[in-house]
Design a protein around this motif. Structure first.
Motif, short mmCIF file in Angstrom:
data_model
loop_
_atom_site.label_atom_id
_atom_site.label_comp_id
_atom_site.label_asym_id
_atom_site.label_seq_id
_atom_site.Cartn_x
_atom_site.Cartn_y
_atom_site.Cartn_z
N ILE A 151 0.83 -1.21 0.00
CA ILE A 151 0.00 0.00 0.00
C ILE A 151 0.86 1.26 0.00
N TYR A 152 2.14 1.11 0.32
CA TYR A 152 3.07 2.24 0.32
C TYR A 152 4.45 1.69 0.04
N SER A 153 5.16 2.33 -0.87
CA SER A 153 6.52 1.89 -1.21
C SER A 153 7.39 3.12 -1.46
N ALA A 154 8.57 3.12 -0.86
CA ALA A 154 9.48 4.25 -1.01
C ALA A 154 10.90 3.72 -1.14
N THR A 155 11.62 4.30 -2.08
CA THR A 155 13.01 3.92 -2.32
C THR A 155 13.84 5.19 -2.44
N GLY A 156 15.02 5.15 -1.84
CA GLY A 156 15.91 6.30 -1.91
C GLY A 156 17.31 5.91 -1.51
N SER A 157 18.20 6.89 -1.61
CA SER A 157 19.58 6.64 -1.23
C SER A 157 20.19 7.91 -0.66
N ALA A 158 21.20 7.70 0.15
CA ALA A 158 21.93 8.83 0.74
C ALA A 158 23.41 8.60 0.51
N GLU A 159 24.09 9.64 0.06
CA GLU A 159 25.54 9.54 -0.12
C GLU A 159 26.20 9.65 1.24
#
Length: 187
Positions: A151-159
């Protein structure tokens, strides 16, 4: 004849173009990708359970991520519960990646002589590496699952600019906050 500075000095034109390229490259960011089921009634969701990570990389980081996700979801008005009693399950997938940046600056040096019927140009180009050549990124995917449906999906990255544990924790805290920022607040 009145010529502008850029017309009189071709090297100045090159430097302005190079400065623009570096400015644009420096402003690039790793915006999270977030998707949610708009038909879902998020206000009916009261409890959650953070599942163990889908992959085992580092137990200390995994425990920190579980605690941080729990803190953010609790701040959104949800209550932690056991996996059997929770309305939703929160799954996460941490990973690290290395990216070779290949950042460099090229300088051209040379002279030239041009006549009516021909020309000669002598010169060379030097490439100088700038900064670190390898960047380390912490990637994270967070999924909220209800009755076997995402119902909710989030993808990200941090250097990760620093490699000490405190800096990594701060980066992870910011990343979890960014990924769950769009999750609806339960009142």
């Amino acid at each position: 004849m009145d010529k502008s500075l850029i017309s009189r000095y071709p090297a100045l034109r090159f430097l302005l173009c190079a400065a623009f390229v570096f400015l644009v490259a420096g402003c690039a960011s790793n915006k999270p990708q977030i998707n949610m089921d708009e038909a879902q009634n998020f206000s009916a969701i009261r409890t959650f359970s953070v599942e163990p990570p889908l992959n085992t990389v580092n137990p200390t980081i995994e425990n920190y991520l579980r605690t941080t996700i729990t803190d953010v979801m609790t701040a959104k008005g949800l209550t932690p519960a056991s996996p059997d009693e929770a309305d939703v399950k929160v799954a996460f997938l941490p990973s690290t990646a290395r990216k070779e940046d290949g950042k460099s600056v090229s300088f051209g040096l040379g002279t030239g002589s041009f006549g009516r019927s021909g020309g000669i140009s002598l010169g060379s180009i030097f490439t100088v590496p700038v900064g670190e050549q390898v960047s380390v990124y912490q990637n994270l995917q967070i999924d909220v699952i209800k009755d076997g449906q995402f119902i909710y999906s989030a993808t990200g990255s941090a250097e990760l600019e620093k490699s000490d544990s405190i800096s990594i924790q701060q980066s992870l805290t910011e990343l979890v906050g960014e990924l769950l920022a769009s999750y609806p607040v339960n009142q």
